[in-house]
Motif scaffolding. Structure first.
Motif, mmCIF file in Angstrom:
data_model
loop_
_atom_site.group_PDB
_atom_site.id
_atom_site.type_symbol
_atom_site.label_atom_id
_atom_site.label_comp_id
_atom_site.label_asym_id
_atom_site.label_seq_id
_atom_site.Cartn_x
_atom_site.Cartn_y
_atom_site.Cartn_z
ATOM 1 N N ASN A 188 9.568 -23.923 -13.702
ATOM 2 C CA ASN A 188 10.824 -24.678 -13.589
ATOM 3 C C ASN A 188 12.052 -23.803 -13.823
ATOM 4 O O ASN A 188 13.138 -24.311 -14.112
ATOM 5 C CB ASN A 188 10.835 -25.834 -14.601
ATOM 6 N N ALA A 189 11.873 -22.494 -13.688
ATOM 7 C CA ALA A 189 12.976 -21.569 -13.932
ATOM 8 C C ALA A 189 13.054 -20.551 -12.795
ATOM 9 O O ALA A 189 12.232 -20.536 -11.880
ATOM 10 C CB ALA A 189 12.781 -20.874 -15.272
ATOM 11 N N THR A 190 14.079 -19.719 -12.868
ATOM 12 C CA THR A 190 14.213 -18.632 -11.908
ATOM 13 C C THR A 190 14.377 -17.322 -12.671
ATOM 14 O O THR A 190 14.816 -17.316 -13.823
ATOM 15 C CB THR A 190 15.433 -18.825 -10.982
ATOM 16 N N MET A 191 14.026 -16.219 -12.018
ATOM 17 C CA MET A 191 14.231 -14.906 -12.616
ATOM 18 C C MET A 191 14.465 -13.897 -11.501
ATOM 19 O O MET A 191 14.043 -14.090 -10.358
ATOM 20 C CB MET A 191 13.023 -14.488 -13.453
ATOM 21 N N GLU A 192 15.160 -12.815 -11.838
ATOM 22 C CA GLU A 192 15.358 -11.728 -10.888
ATOM 23 C C GLU A 192 14.188 -10.768 -11.014
ATOM 24 O O GLU A 192 13.945 -10.219 -12.078
ATOM 25 C CB GLU A 192 16.671 -11.004 -11.166
ATOM 26 N N SER A 193 13.471 -10.579 -9.925
ATOM 27 C CA SER A 193 12.274 -9.748 -9.982
ATOM 28 C C SER A 193 12.606 -8.291 -9.689
ATOM 29 O O SER A 193 13.728 -7.949 -9.299
ATOM 30 C CB SER A 193 11.229 -10.246 -8.980
ATOM 31 N N GLU A 194 11.607 -7.453 -9.847
ATOM 32 C CA GLU A 194 11.747 -6.056 -9.434
ATOM 33 C C GLU A 194 11.613 -5.961 -7.912
ATOM 34 O O GLU A 194 11.354 -6.953 -7.230
ATOM 35 C CB GLU A 194 10.695 -5.195 -10.134
ATOM 36 N N ILE A 195 11.783 -4.773 -7.378
ATOM 37 C CA ILE A 195 11.692 -4.563 -5.936
ATOM 38 C C ILE A 195 10.253 -4.768 -5.486
ATOM 39 O O ILE A 195 9.323 -4.258 -6.095
ATOM 40 C CB ILE A 195 12.164 -3.141 -5.571
ATOM 41 N N ILE A 196 10.095 -5.530 -4.414
ATOM 42 C CA ILE A 196 8.768 -5.795 -3.855
ATOM 43 C C ILE A 196 8.692 -5.145 -2.478
ATOM 44 O O ILE A 196 9.471 -5.476 -1.587
ATOM 45 C CB ILE A 196 8.484 -7.305 -3.765
ATOM 46 N N LEU A 197 7.776 -4.214 -2.326
ATOM 47 C CA LEU A 197 7.569 -3.504 -1.062
ATOM 48 C C LEU A 197 6.284 -4.033 -0.426
ATOM 49 O O LEU A 197 5.207 -3.917 -1.006
ATOM 50 C CB LEU A 197 7.459 -1.999 -1.318
ATOM 51 N N ILE A 198 6.408 -4.609 0.760
ATOM 52 C CA ILE A 198 5.258 -5.213 1.439
ATOM 53 C C ILE A 198 4.944 -4.401 2.682
ATOM 54 O O ILE A 198 5.708 -4.389 3.654
ATOM 55 C CB ILE A 198 5.543 -6.679 1.827
ATOM 56 N N GLY A 199 3.830 -3.675 2.641
ATOM 57 C CA GLY A 199 3.428 -2.843 3.759
ATOM 58 C C GLY A 199 2.276 -3.468 4.530
ATOM 59 O O GLY A 199 1.753 -4.520 4.151
ATOM 60 N N PRO A 200 1.854 -2.841 5.596
ATOM 61 C CA PRO A 200 0.738 -3.368 6.384
ATOM 62 C C PRO A 200 -0.572 -3.446 5.604
ATOM 63 O O PRO A 200 -1.439 -4.258 5.929
ATOM 64 C CB PRO A 200 0.616 -2.365 7.536
ATOM 65 N N GLY A 209 -0.771 -3.545 1.974
ATOM 66 C CA GLY A 209 -0.708 -4.082 0.625
ATOM 67 C C GLY A 209 0.706 -4.183 0.086
ATOM 68 O O GLY A 209 1.679 -3.856 0.770
ATOM 69 N N ILE A 210 0.799 -4.641 -1.159
ATOM 70 C CA ILE A 210 2.073 -4.856 -1.840
ATOM 71 C C ILE A 210 2.222 -3.850 -2.978
ATOM 72 O O ILE A 210 1.251 -3.544 -3.676
ATOM 73 C CB ILE A 210 2.157 -6.276 -2.448
ATOM 74 N N GLU A 211 3.441 -3.357 -3.167
ATOM 75 C CA GLU A 211 3.756 -2.549 -4.337
ATOM 76 C C GLU A 211 5.005 -3.117 -5.001
ATOM 77 O O GLU A 211 6.022 -3.334 -4.338
ATOM 78 C CB GLU A 211 3.972 -1.083 -3.947
ATOM 79 N N ILE A 212 4.895 -3.374 -6.281
ATOM 80 C CA ILE A 212 6.050 -3.807 -7.074
ATOM 81 C C ILE A 212 6.614 -2.551 -7.723
ATOM 82 O O ILE A 212 5.907 -1.844 -8.441
ATOM 83 C CB ILE A 212 5.628 -4.831 -8.139
ATOM 84 N N ILE A 213 7.886 -2.286 -7.473
ATOM 85 C CA ILE A 213 8.444 -0.984 -7.848
ATOM 86 C C ILE A 213 9.586 -1.120 -8.858
ATOM 87 O O ILE A 213 10.537 -1.884 -8.652
ATOM 88 C CB ILE A 213 8.956 -0.237 -6.598
ATOM 89 N N TYR A 214 9.471 -0.358 -9.917
ATOM 90 C CA TYR A 214 10.572 -0.197 -10.876
ATOM 91 C C TYR A 214 11.157 1.192 -10.644
ATOM 92 O O TYR A 214 10.482 2.207 -10.847
ATOM 93 C CB TYR A 214 10.070 -0.321 -12.307
ATOM 94 N N TYR A 215 12.400 1.249 -10.207
ATOM 95 C CA TYR A 215 13.048 2.535 -9.929
ATOM 96 C C TYR A 215 13.720 3.021 -11.205
ATOM 97 O O TYR A 215 14.697 2.439 -11.686
ATOM 98 C CB TYR A 215 14.077 2.371 -8.814
ATOM 99 N N LEU A 216 13.172 4.091 -11.767
ATOM 100 C CA LEU A 216 13.656 4.602 -13.055
ATOM 101 C C LEU A 216 14.590 5.776 -12.821
ATOM 102 O O LEU A 216 14.162 6.866 -12.423
ATOM 103 C CB LEU A 216 12.459 5.029 -13.912
ATOM 104 N N HIS A 217 15.867 5.545 -13.063
ATOM 105 C CA HIS A 217 16.891 6.587 -12.877
ATOM 106 C C HIS A 217 17.641 6.761 -14.193
ATOM 107 O O HIS A 217 18.313 5.839 -14.666
ATOM 108 C CB HIS A 217 17.850 6.185 -11.761
ATOM 109 N N LEU A 218 17.520 7.955 -14.785
ATOM 110 C CA LEU A 218 18.152 8.229 -16.085
ATOM 111 C C LEU A 218 18.962 9.515 -15.982
ATOM 112 O O LEU A 218 18.427 10.618 -16.187
ATOM 113 C CB LEU A 218 17.079 8.364 -17.169
ATOM 114 N N PRO A 219 20.244 9.420 -15.640
ATOM 115 C CA PRO A 219 21.077 10.629 -15.508
ATOM 116 C C PRO A 219 21.044 11.471 -16.781
ATOM 117 O O PRO A 219 21.223 10.961 -17.887
ATOM 118 C CB PRO A 219 22.472 10.054 -15.261
ATOM 119 N N GLY A 220 20.809 12.759 -16.605
ATOM 120 C CA GLY A 220 20.782 13.672 -17.748
ATOM 121 C C GLY A 220 19.414 13.854 -18.362
ATOM 122 O O GLY A 220 19.176 14.830 -19.082
#
Length: 306
Positions: free
Chosen positions: A154-166, A168-179
């Motif tokens: 009964n709620a909503t949430m913002e998910s991570e990036i979902i990549l759907i290929g021919p 299979g599926i990959e759920i991706i967390y893009y980790l960018h840490l300057p420095g």
């Protein structure tokens, strides 16, 4: 170029018919590139592009006139900026990159409008380097759901990036840490990022990945779809140190990035029926915020529909 089938809670043409629009995008892209390449080879690309940047408009009364007046002002400023700062493409590689950059705007249009409805598009997405990264590095047969707002019970949430290929599926967390130079994964709530000056804490990406995984698995189970699923922590600028990957999870750092990307770009499989069914099911369980488009705002869209 990967296809942007869902952007946050914006309405998407792919929601209307996920079996039609992916193939239509591939055909339109192929046709447009053929014309662009031919124009470049015949030495008339610059002239044609200028014409496309500044199409002639016929403003109507009231709101539409005001809209075009503002739009024309923006375009004149953009054109002056292009003339002053950007040289015309000289090589075929520059032409290709310009072509892909122009497709970003086209994709954002399809990811925020249908023929009848539209969502207010945040202009920052035009310059979103992470979005550009995902769209321009994967083949046409990959679908991107870019931080979709999904329905969970009964709620909503913002998910991570979902990549759907021919395949299979990959759920991706893009980790960018300057420095940061290295990252130390752990099972704790936070990971350690190592800098030249010391270290810092970052929230464990697996927490967010697991929430998105729960959503995806729930949808697949509801529709009886069996499709491979993996989680990915993608950190192309970092090095993972002293780690053991959890089950169905890949840590892709700068040592593994090229191989990981090579495998994606060299899949020759066409669009698959199960891939389309999976995308359709996931789109049904996303939040959409939109409003009806006025008639004058839909002019020209019918050409894209073929």
């Amino acid at each position: 170029m990967a296809q942007l089938i869902k952007l946050q809670d914006y309405i998407s043409r792919y929601e209307m018919d996920v079996f039609q629009y992916p193939r239509q995008f591939i055909e339109l892209k192929k046709e447009k590139w053929s014309k662009t390449k031919e124009a470049y080879e015949q030495g008339r690309l610059e002239k044609k592009d200028e014409k496309e940047i500044e199409p002639e408009e016929n403003p109507r009364q009231g709101l539409k006139r005001l809209f075009f007046r503002f739009k024309d002002k923006e375009k004149h400023e953009k054109e002056r900026s292009i003339e002053n700062e950007t040289a015309p493409p000289e090589t075929i590689q520059e032409v290709k990159q310009n072509f892909l950059d122009q497709l970003i705007s086209f994709q954002l249009k399809w990811a925020s409008t249908t023929l009848q409805e539209k969502s207010f598009l945040d202009r920052t997405y035009q310059k979103d380097e992470k979005l550009k990264f995902f769209l321009q590095r994967f083949p046409d047969t990959y679908f991107i759901m870019y931080h979709p707002v999904v329905k969970v019970r009964n709620a909503t949430m913002e998910s991570e990036i979902i990549l759907i290929g021919p395949l299979g599926i990959e759920i991706i967390y893009y980790l960018h840490l300057p420095g940061a130079e290295k990252i130390l994964p752990s099972s704790d709530h936070s990971w350690n990022a190592l800098h030249k000056e010391g270290s810092s804490k970052v929230i464990n990406p697996l927490l967010s990945l697991k929430r998105t995984e729960t959503f995806v698995k729930s949808v697949l189970k509801t529709y009886g779809i069996d499709f491979p699923l993996r989680k990915v922590v993608l950190a192309p600028d970092l090095t993972f140190q002293s780690f053991q990957e959890p089950y169905d999870t890949d840590y892709v750092d700068k040592q593994r990035y090229e191989e990981w990307m090579y495998n994606k770009r060299n899949i020759t499989s066409p669009l698959k029926h199960k891939q389309l069914k999976t995308s359709e099911a996931l789109l049904k369980h996303c939040q959409t915020t939109s409003f009806k488009r006025p008639a004058w705002d839909t002019e020209g869209d019918s050409k894209e529909e073929g």
